[in-house]
Motif scaffolding. Sequence first.
Motif, PDB file in Angstrom:
ATOM      1  N   LEU A  97       0.823  -1.211   0.000  1.00 28.01           N
ATOM      2  CA  LEU A  97       0.000   0.000   0.000  1.00 28.01           C
ATOM      3  C   LEU A  97       0.853   1.256   0.000  1.00 28.01           C
ATOM      4  O   LEU A  97       0.587   2.199  -0.760  1.00 28.01           O
ATOM      5  N   ILE A  98       1.874   1.252   0.856  1.00 25.77           N
ATOM      6  CA  ILE A  98       2.739   2.447   0.955  1.00 25.77           C
ATOM      7  C   ILE A  98       3.524   2.637  -0.340  1.00 25.77           C
ATOM      8  O   ILE A  98       3.741   3.754  -0.796  1.00 25.77           O
ATOM      9  N   GLY A  99       3.894   1.531  -0.986  1.00 31.33           N
ATOM     10  CA  GLY A  99       4.598   1.615  -2.265  1.00 31.33           C
ATOM     11  C   GLY A  99       3.700   2.137  -3.380  1.00 31.33           C
ATOM     12  O   GLY A  99       4.131   2.931  -4.224  1.00 31.33           O
ATOM     13  N   GLN A 100       2.447   1.722  -3.390  1.00 32.92           N
ATOM     14  CA  GLN A 100       1.533   2.101  -4.476  1.00 32.92           C
ATOM     15  C   GLN A 100       0.928   3.489  -4.305  1.00 32.92           C
ATOM     16  O   GLN A 100       0.562   4.156  -5.275  1.00 32.92           O
ATOM     17  N   ALA A 101       0.757   3.908  -3.044  1.00 35.55           N
ATOM     18  CA  ALA A 101      -0.053   5.108  -2.772  1.00 35.55           C
ATOM     19  C   ALA A 101       0.442   6.394  -3.442  1.00 35.55           C
ATOM     20  O   ALA A 101      -0.389   7.147  -3.985  1.00 35.55           O
TER      21      ALA A 101
END
Length: 291
Positions: A232-236
């Motif tokens: 999630l943190i990578g995609q956000a």
Amino acid sequence: MAPSAYRTWSKRTLADTLAHCLQTAHAQGLARVDAQVLLMWALGRHPHDRAWLLAHDDAVLPETAAARWQAALHRRLGGEPVAYIVGEQAFYGLTLHVGPSVLVPRPDTETLVQWALETAPDQADFRCCDLGTGSGAIALALCHERPQWSITATDQSADALGVAKANAQRLGVRLRWAHGPWLAALPGERFDLIVSNPPYIAEGDPHLIALRHEPLSALAAGVDGLDDLRSLIGQAPAHLNAGAWLLLEHGHDQAQAVRVLLTQAGFTKVNSRKDLAGIERCSGGRWPNAS
Ligand code: GLN
């Protein structure tokens, strides 16, 4: 002492009173509040009207409710969450219908809702997204509190989306739905706020045994429990407008790791919030203004 009205009309024994049902359940290992809620449900009354129960615990359990009570007791003693047995759970002042395809909403998650509400006013066209919505708890609470926001809720489970949509319909709130894993469900879109309560329990954690009736896909996330938070943190960033916030729920011992992940990804104002038990339960950061 004069017998109460209930005692005079009852030809049955003390063994059939509601008080005795509660005592028996407690002796079998059921928490007092669980026994009260299940007994109310078996009686066809509102499961949380415990005041009625306290005032009527010398009443006799009607024949018709006895089988429902025994079945509920059996299921709860087998580890099923009370919310699945009675079919509903309160969350942020809303009553949500829940079943085994969705995680039971926890009071801890209300911390995340509270934080999200504090990040922005109720302004039209504010774009918010709840990833992995499950029963719809976070998205529906936000819709209810911020009717002008434009809210999207996603889940990779079609069954979960069905539960969430039915809850939205029942509550009379409108929002947009997307089916798919994390932000892959929303290609090319950007938001002013992204919130999520993803799976975050480590695969081998013995805590999972107690949660065995809830969907594993909503609970477990790799060997350290951080797999989905990392994704999630990578995609956000590719889906956040300048100045937008990403707010995430995580495990009781993951706050520092999540803050490091957020900082490494380039988020600013990275910080954490405590849940009702005083545990750092959510962490978030702001995507910096584009230079
Ligand atoms: N808070 C839940 C529990 O530990 C887990 C929820 C989650 O994994 N998102 O019981």
